[in-house]
Design an enzyme around this catalytic site. Structure first.
Site, short mmCIF file in Angstrom:
data_model
loop_
_atom_site.label_atom_id
_atom_site.label_comp_id
_atom_site.label_asym_id
_atom_site.label_seq_id
_atom_site.Cartn_x
_atom_site.Cartn_y
_atom_site.Cartn_z
N ASP A 9 72.22 34.53 59.81
CA ASP A 9 71.86 33.21 59.30
C ASP A 9 70.47 32.89 59.83
O ASP A 9 69.96 33.57 60.73
CB ASP A 9 72.89 32.18 59.77
CG ASP A 9 72.51 30.78 59.40
OD1 ASP A 9 72.25 30.52 58.21
OD2 ASP A 9 72.47 29.92 60.31
N ASP A 11 68.70 29.07 59.99
CA ASP A 11 68.64 27.81 60.74
C ASP A 11 69.74 27.72 61.78
O ASP A 11 70.92 27.84 61.45
CB ASP A 11 68.78 26.62 59.78
CG ASP A 11 67.67 26.56 58.76
OD1 ASP A 11 66.63 25.97 59.07
OD2 ASP A 11 67.84 27.12 57.65
N ASP A 171 75.80 30.58 63.24
CA ASP A 171 76.00 29.49 64.19
C ASP A 171 76.98 28.43 63.74
O ASP A 171 77.18 27.44 64.44
CB ASP A 171 74.65 28.80 64.47
CG ASP A 171 74.17 27.99 63.27
OD1 ASP A 171 74.01 28.57 62.19
OD2 ASP A 171 73.98 26.78 63.42
#
Length: 221
Positions: A9, A11, A171
């Protein structure tokens, strides 16, 4: 099957983009004469794309905005964000040594994100990270967003690798569900953007710093 590829991922996983997303969101809210939202609110709202971020920002600061108005706000967000994309964003501590170790081992790497593809590429280039990644897939790349596993598979296709030889690193619940839907191990970082701790979603591994990532990846080689 030994791991040959890592899919990240963006961000909250590779890059701490919250300061610039925070500024762009508050820019849009200011056009509605709404109060600014806090950094903590932005960190909880990120993960489902800019439209969802704007909608949640509106809900947090007053009455929800008509879905038809979100598109206009979204366009304003993209213009502002693209012009300030790396003003304050930076890679998370320990990321570069980890990427260097993966590159030295010959692992292919890709980004699979719910940020638009061109913004993702722009950010990676601005932070000198683009050279690590052989593919960047956003929600607009094939018209499908995470946690559907198809963007994940598209990233691997572009790397020339199979899902069975890959690991997802993210995250948030969205990233963890993406990996689980693709049937691959998931390394969740605890320092990203999620209203709930990543342990609530049962990732395969959890790390608190990128210094912990390489020993885990080595177990799959």
């Amino acid at each position: 099957m030994p791991v040959e590829a890592l899919v990240f991922d963006l961000d909250g996983t590779l890059v701490d983009t919250a300061p610039d997303l925070h500024a762009a969101t508050n820019h849009v809210l200011s056009t509605l004469k709404r109060r600014p939202i806090s950094m903590e609110e932005v960190r909880a709202f990120v993960g489902h794309g800019a439209r969802a971020l704007i909608a949640r920002g509106c809900e947090a600061t007053g009455d929800p905005v008509d879905p038809r108005a979100i598109e206009t706000l979204y366009q304003e967000f993209v213009i502002y964000y693209a012009a300030h994309i790396s003003a304050f964003s930076k890679p998370f501590p320990g990321l570069i040594p980890f990427l260097d170790a993966c590159k030295a081992k010959g692992l292919a790497m890709a980004v699979c994100t719910n940020k638009l593809e061109f913004l993702s590429v722009q950010l990676l280039q601005a932070l000198d990270l683009a050279g690590y990644f052989g593919a960047v897939v956003g929600p607009d790349t094939i018209g499908i967003a995470k946690p559907d596993p198809r963007p994940y598979h598209e990233a691997l296709k572009r790397l020339g690798r199979e899902a069975s030889s890959s690991i997802m690193i993210g995250d948030s619940e969205t990233d963890i569900r993406t990996g689980q839907n693709a049937g691959v191990p998931v390394i969740a970082v605890s320092f990203g953007y999620t209203p709930q701790h990543v342990s609530a979603f049962n990732p395969t591994h959890i790390i608190d710093h990128y210094d912990e990532a390489w020993p885990i990846v080595q177990t799959y080689l």
